[in-house]
Structure formats: C-alpha cells, structure tokens
Write a protein that holds these residues in place. Structure first.
Motif, short mmCIF file in Angstrom:
data_model
loop_
_atom_site.label_atom_id
_atom_site.label_comp_id
_atom_site.label_asym_id
_atom_site.label_seq_id
_atom_site.Cartn_x
_atom_site.Cartn_y
_atom_site.Cartn_z
N HIS A 44 0.84 -1.19 0.00
CA HIS A 44 0.00 0.00 0.00
C HIS A 44 0.88 1.24 0.00
O HIS A 44 1.91 1.27 0.66
N TYR A 45 0.44 2.23 -0.74
CA TYR A 45 1.29 3.42 -0.89
C TYR A 45 1.64 4.05 0.44
O TYR A 45 2.77 4.50 0.66
N VAL A 46 0.69 4.08 1.37
CA VAL A 46 0.90 4.82 2.62
C VAL A 46 2.06 4.26 3.46
O VAL A 46 2.59 4.94 4.33
N THR A 47 2.50 3.05 3.16
CA THR A 47 3.67 2.52 3.88
C THR A 47 4.89 3.39 3.63
O THR A 47 5.78 3.50 4.48
N HIS A 48 4.93 4.01 2.45
CA HIS A 48 6.08 4.87 2.13
C HIS A 48 6.15 6.13 2.99
O HIS A 48 7.13 6.33 3.70
N PRO A 49 5.10 6.98 2.99
CA PRO A 49 5.18 8.14 3.88
C PRO A 49 5.38 7.76 5.35
O PRO A 49 6.08 8.46 6.09
N LEU A 71 2.49 13.56 4.66
CA LEU A 71 1.66 14.14 3.60
C LEU A 71 2.46 14.49 2.34
O LEU A 71 1.93 15.07 1.41
N HIS A 72 3.75 14.10 2.32
CA HIS A 72 4.64 14.68 1.31
C HIS A 72 4.27 14.34 -0.13
O HIS A 72 4.61 15.07 -1.05
N ASP A 73 3.55 13.22 -0.36
CA ASP A 73 3.18 12.87 -1.73
C ASP A 73 1.70 13.14 -2.02
O ASP A 73 1.22 12.83 -3.11
N VAL A 74 1.01 13.75 -1.07
CA VAL A 74 -0.43 13.92 -1.23
C VAL A 74 -0.76 14.91 -2.36
O VAL A 74 -1.56 14.62 -3.24
N ALA A 138 14.94 12.21 3.65
CA ALA A 138 14.36 11.00 4.23
C ALA A 138 13.53 10.26 3.17
O ALA A 138 13.58 9.02 3.07
N ASP A 139 12.80 11.03 2.36
CA ASP A 139 12.01 10.46 1.26
C ASP A 139 12.93 9.70 0.31
O ASP A 139 12.70 8.54 -0.04
N ARG A 140 14.04 10.35 -0.06
CA ARG A 140 14.98 9.72 -0.97
C ARG A 140 15.61 8.47 -0.33
O ARG A 140 15.82 7.46 -0.99
N HIS A 142 14.28 6.40 1.86
CA HIS A 142 13.39 5.25 1.80
C HIS A 142 13.25 4.73 0.37
O HIS A 142 13.22 3.52 0.15
N ASN A 143 13.23 5.64 -0.61
CA ASN A 143 13.17 5.19 -2.00
C ASN A 143 14.42 4.39 -2.37
O ASN A 143 14.34 3.42 -3.12
N MET A 144 15.56 4.80 -1.84
CA MET A 144 16.79 4.06 -2.12
C MET A 144 16.74 2.68 -1.47
O MET A 144 17.21 1.69 -2.02
MN MN Z 1 7.92 10.05 -1.64
#
Ligand code: MN
Length: 704
Positions: A44-49, A71-74, A138-140, A142-144
């Motif tokens: 689920h997408y929300v696991t990322h934020p 909320l960063h991708d909302v 932090a976003d980057r 987790h994406n990494m």
């Molecule tokens: Mn993101």
C-alpha cells in the motif's frame, strides 16, 4: 497498524500528546488520500510516507516535519490542493509539503545544465525552511532502500542522482549516517558486483581481525578505567563506498585499507575528551603529525571530534576518534541534531546550526550572482567537496576556505567589499602575493584602498565560487560604466561635429531612437557606442535627422580627448604602444571598444580614412598614468650590464617591466627593454641617459 503504533510509541518519548496525535491524524489523512494506490513493490502506498516519517523520528525531528513527511506525496499524487492541507493542518505544515512537492517535481535531466537548475531550486527550498530538505532526504532514503522493485534503468538513474546530488548535500549538512547509507545504496545499485565483492571481503576480514580488535578495545577500556575516565569504546568500520573510493582514488589494496584498526570513544564532556586523548597517547605511541583537533576548529558542516593515530602492538596503526555524546549525535545527524535537545540551546549547537545556515546563504548568494546555471554548479561543486584550509583574520577569527584558496578568496570570504577593494596582503605579517595559496594556520591581513577595482587577472587563480562570481560581476559593472562614459564622449563629439550638443537632444527624439534600436535606456545606447557596436557618427546623424538640424557646419571640429583613465574599454595597441605626446587615432572594433594606435601605425593604415572605424584622438594635457614602451638597445657586451641599465632607468624615475638579453656575437648584446613612462618627454630623457652609457651604440623604440 503495528508500524504506526511503533512510531507513536517512539514519538511519545520526545513529543507532547497533542503533537503525537497531530502526527497520527496526518497519517490517517494520507492513508485515505492514497487509498487504492500501490507502490512498485505491491505494498500500500501509505507505507512509504510512514517509513519516511519513521526515518525522521529516528533523528527526533519535530512534529511538523513528521506531518509533512506523512503528507509529502499527497499534493503530487492525489490531486488534493495545498489549500486543503492548510485548512486541515495549518500553514507551516502545508508550506513544508508544498516545498517537498516542488523538489519532487524537479526533473533531473542527464544534462549538467538541467541538474544545475534543479540544484538552484533545492538551495532555494533549503533557505526558506531547512526542514524541507530534511524531509526530502528521508524520502529519498526510503526510495533508495526500496530501489529493488524498480527496473534496472530507473534504478541506475536514481542511484546516480543520489550519489551526485543527495549524498553530497547530506554530507555538507553533516548528516553522516544518511550520507553513508546513500553512498552504499547508490554504490550497490550502480555496481552490484563490485559492492558484493567488497562486502564479502569485509565480512571475511572482520573474522580475521576480531581477536586483535577485541584485544585493543580491552586495553583501551582498561586504560580509561585505571585513569578514572568514563568512556565507551567501540570499534568502527568504514562504509563500503568509502573503501571502494579509497581503492580507486588512492590506488590502495584492500588489505592495506583494512589494515587500520579504528575505534571511537564516546565520553561525557569536552574536558574528558582531552584527558582521554592524553591517556591513550600514554598507552600507545602516537603517530607524529596525525593528531587533529576538530573540537577547537570544527569542520564546515559542524562536525566536532578529536582524531589521532597510534602505533598499536606490533606496530599496527590504530585510528581513534574521541568525542562527547552530543558531538556523536551531531556527527550522525548533522543539522537535524539541532531539533534534538530543543530545550537546551547550548552555544555549540546553535553555532553549528548557524554554520549550516551560513552555507545555505552562501549558495543563494552564488546563485544570484552567477551568470548561468552551469557556472553556478561549478561553483557549488567546489563548495560541496570541501578540502578545507583554516586561516585566521588579524583579530583571530577562524575562516574556512577550500584548499588552494588565495588571499583574494579570503578577502571575498570576509566581505564582498573587502574583496573588491583589496590591493595587497600580509600573510603572517609579511607582504605576500595575492595569488599565493594559503596554508592552514596562517594569519591573513588584507590591505584595501578606496576606489579600486578587482583585477581581471585574479580570475586566473581564485578558487572559491564566491570570489569568482563577485570579480566577474564587478568587472562587468566596471566595464559597463566605462563603456557608457566613453560612449557619451564619443557621441558628444560626433554631435559637436554636426554643430549640436548632447544636452540639447530632445527626450522624445531619443526615445524614438531607443525604441528603434530595441534598447531600454540611453545608457544602453551609450554602452553600445563605447563598445564599438554602434558608430557615434551614425547615431548622431539619426538623432539630428528629425530635429531641425540647425546644424552649424562651422562647428568646432577637434579630436576626442584621451585622459589615460578610461580603463577596460580603452586599450593601447600592443603593436605600436602609444604614449602621451605621440600622434594617435582610435580604432573602434565591435565588442572590444576602442584601441588607441599611433597615427603612424601600419596596422590601421587601411582604416585611417574611414570615419566609422577611426576616431581622431588627442591626449589630455595633464595625464597622470604610466604607459608601456619597448626599447631595443645595442651595446658592447660588458659585465654587470643589466644592473647598469636598471640603475640608469630607475634614476630616471621609470620602471622596468621586462628585459630580454640577446647576445649577438659575444661582443655586442641586443637588449629588449619594456619600461613604463609617463610621456614622450619622459621617454626622451631616459633615452638620452641611456645613450650616455659607455658602449651603447644604438637605441630604437620598437613597434610591432
Ligand atoms: Mn515520496
């Protein structure tokens, strides 16, 4: 939702209940907004934020940053407008989300130019609220960490961008933990085989080293105990990418790099750091010259610690870092550590935070002055990979500069005005060249003079982006002023010849012409004339054509007066080196301004009668400048020749710029002498004195 509960539990250790609830509320909002969306991994997408917020919670960031993380991708991914976030969570959180969204929307092209522009935007975002960049990092991160779910091409692109842009930023902000993880994850994605090989080699050597590591660690711990010094000793390892870079960059073998045993000692307070240092120096012999005191002089990103290297048993090198818990926190989380002990605003931390902000401010200043994006990124690159020197102002303030910096860089680092008006310097109280590279520990004093300008030559040796941009800026400014002033004189002269005066030209007429030339103001037109892009003569006619000419054909007709202080827009031809007293003409060449030639110079013979290209000139009566001329002297060879010439010339109040001796046949020497003189009379006096010297047979003034 165990992950959310875990986060909430962690938050309640340092946030108030209201704040924790606000973070929870932002989670539910994000969950609903992203409902139905999945990540590439199928989760689920929300696991990322949620994961991004957890990374920030590990750094003990404030509740607003955590909410922004949730909320960063909302805005980006669900089309919910910023206004809705304002209404739900207030201005500050919405601003943060908006900032992160803007950073996310930046497309990092492959071209350097595209990257530079993105870099500028990132710097802007950082300056407004540094938390934007922390959320983005932090976003980057987790994406990494979850890169595996993407296709290989996308994986490589993101990894490259991380190594080139995000890792250096984390490093510059002192966020070591994230920095090392960025590098290792990026390395693994770019070179999976190499990373694996180094990884397994590290694992193997860890086994082999274990015994020695334990022994050393114990002996240090015992030593501290004996001395009654509280401290935690731990072994540490280099991260994979730094091992890889050492192997490549310094061409070291893996075993050579792993041959060093590294430890960290964490203590309670600064005083203990130094006492522990004394104790370990007693335990093992220190390597001379390897001790670094980053407590007294912190690194640019705020890092503080003592570093030393010791000879262990059987001569194995032992690297030791000694620091307080607070410094350790700062070393790991850098600028983010500022939010950690909010209640206790110690001077040290505020100072470090101020340094990070200072860096951001510097970036922005560069950006404003840099002519184009590429120039900007070149400047930033230098600043991002700091190999610093530390020097002192005369008052003892420490300045950090990139390696290779010169006194001019120092001057600009102190203040732009100091840089722009600097004329000389003292390094350790002695006069030194402005181009000399500074060494750590030097005291630098800049000597300034009012109404001076940066020297274009400085661009050949300055290394800081700040100095480079400000010099270019000042030169551009200076050239503009000088061109305008020359242009005005040329135009006045041309109008004069047609019997009119510049002051009498009517405003509307001037406006019409400016419009025709697509120029904004009269200075633009004058600059163009001064630079030789437009002919004064033609402009004058155009200005008068609509006026009632009333042109007086008998108007004063005289040459333009040269004062010798025109500066950059006026050049003296190298071919014939005119000096006051010579008959001269000016040759206008597009973009370069005017070049002054001697009337007799062969190089202008073809233009001489073309009034659009050649302007009659005359020297002002009271010129107070020096001009270069070259003399060719033939004389009988004798000892002490040059000293003799030099003595004679300085007696005549002139300076020698260059000297070139050419021995003809052992008896006759031909000497080419570059000297600076005030005018023809001065030159004649010098030649007379030289003629009087014994053995001089011939003196000629050279041309071309
Ligand atoms: Mn993101």
């Amino acid at each position: 939702m165990p992950a959310l509960d875990r986060l909430t539990g962690q938050l309640s250790t340092y946030l108030s209940t209201d704040q924790v609830n606000a973070v929870r509320r932002s989670y539910y909002y994000a969950e609903q907004a992203h409902d139905g969306q999945l990540r590439s991994s199928g989760e689920h997408y929300v696991t990322h934020p949620l994961a991004v917020a957890t990374i920030l919670a590990d750094m003990h960031m404030d509740h607003q940053s955590l909410m922004a993380a949730m909320l960063h991708d909302v805005i980006e991914d669900t089309g919910i407008p910023k206004e809705a976030i304002v209404a739900q969570f207030g201005d500050s959180v919405a601003e943060l989300v908006d900032g992160v969204t803007k950073l996310t929307q930046m497309k990092f092209g492959t071209k350097a130019e595209a990257q530079a522009e993105n870099f500028q935007k990132m710097a802007m975002a950082m300056a407004r609220d540094i938390r934007v960049i922390l959320v983005k990092l932090a976003d980057r991160l987790h994406n990494m960490r979850t890169l595996g779910a993407l296709n290989p091409e996308k994986r490589r692109r993101i990894a490259k961008e991380t190594l080139e842009i995000y890792a250096p930023i984390a490093n510059r902000l002192g966020m070591n933990r994230i920095y090392a993880e960025f590098e290792d994850l990026g390395f693994k994605a770019m070179h999976p085989m190499r990373a694996e090989r180094i990884h397994s080699a590290v694992k193997k050597s860890r086994g082999n080293r274990k015994e020695i590591v334990n022994k050393i660690q114990e002996s240090i711990a015992h030593c501290l105990e004996r001395e009654g010094l509280p401290g935690e000793v731990s072994g540490r390892e280099k991260h994979l990418y730094s091992i890889y870079q050492k192997m490549r960059g310094k061409r070291k073998a893996f075993t050579e790099i792993m041959d060093v045993y590294a430890f960290r000692i964490i203590v309670d307070k600064v005083d203990t750091c130094y006492r522990v240092l004394g104790a370990v120096h007693n335990l093992y012999k220190p390597f001379p010259g390897r001790f670094k005191d980053y407590i007294a002089i912190p690194k640019a990103n705020g890092y503080q610690s003592l570093h030393t290297t010791l000879f262990g048993m059987h001569g194995v090198p032992i690297e030791i870092q000694i620091r307080t818990r607070e410094m350790e926190e700062l070393a790991n989380n850098g600028i983010a550590a500022h939010w950690l002990y909010k209640t206790d605003e110690g001077d040290g931390r505020r100072n470090n935070h101020a340094r990070a902000r200072q860096w951001v401010k510097g970036l922005l200043e560069l950006q404003q002055n840099a002519g184009n994006s590429l120039e900007f990124i070149e400047n930033v690159k230098i600043d991002l990979f700091p190999d610093e020197v530390y020097v002192f102002t005369p008052k003892g303030r420490i300045m950090e500069l990139p390696k290779g910096s010169t006194p001019v860089d120092f001057a600009y680092a102190v203040h732009t005005d100091v840089g722009n008006t600097c004329i000389a310097c003292r390094v350790n109280r002695r006069l030194a060249p402005l181009s000399q590279a500074l060494e750590s520990g030097a005291t630098v004093e800049i000597i300034t003079a009012p109404n001076t300008q940066p020297n274009p030559n400085w661009l050949n040796f300055v290394v800081t982006g700040k100095a480079r941009t400000h010099i270019r800026h000042a030169l551009k400014q200076q050239q503009r002023e000088e061109s305008v002033s020359l242009g005005k004189r040329l135009l006045s002269k041309a109008l004069d010849n047609l019997g009119a005066r510049f002051e009498d030209i009517s405003m509307p007429r001037l406006q019409v012409l400016l419009k025709e030339y697509h120029q904004e103001e009269s200075d633009d037109l004058l600059e163009d004339i001064g630079l030789g892009n437009r002919t004064a003569h033609v402009v004058a006619r155009r200005l008068l054509s609509a006026e009632d000419a009333g042109a007086n054909p008998l108007a004063a007709d005289g040459p333009l007066v040269i004062r010798g202080t025109e500066g950059l827009v006026l050049n003296y031809a190298r071919c014939c080196t005119p000096i006051p007293g010579d008959l001269i003409v000016g040759h206008l060449s597009a973009g370069k301004g005017m070049v002054v030639h001697r009337d007799s110079c062969k190089n202008i013979s073809e233009f001489r009668n073309n009034p659009e290209k050649c302007v009659p000139l005359t020297w002002a009566k009271d010129i107070d400048s020096e001009f270069n001329v070259e003399l060719r002297i033939e004389l009988a060879h004798q000892r002490g020749l040059i000293a003799l010439l030099a003595g004679t010339i300085s007696e005549a109040d002139a300076n020698i710029d260059k000297i070139n001796v050419d021995e003809r046949d052992g008896r006759i020497s031909v000497i080419q002498l570059g000297i600076s003189v005030t005018d023809r009379v001065h030159l004649a006096r010098i030649i007379r004195k030289l003629r009087a010297l014994q053995g001089v047979s011939r003196i000629t003034r050279m041309r071309a």
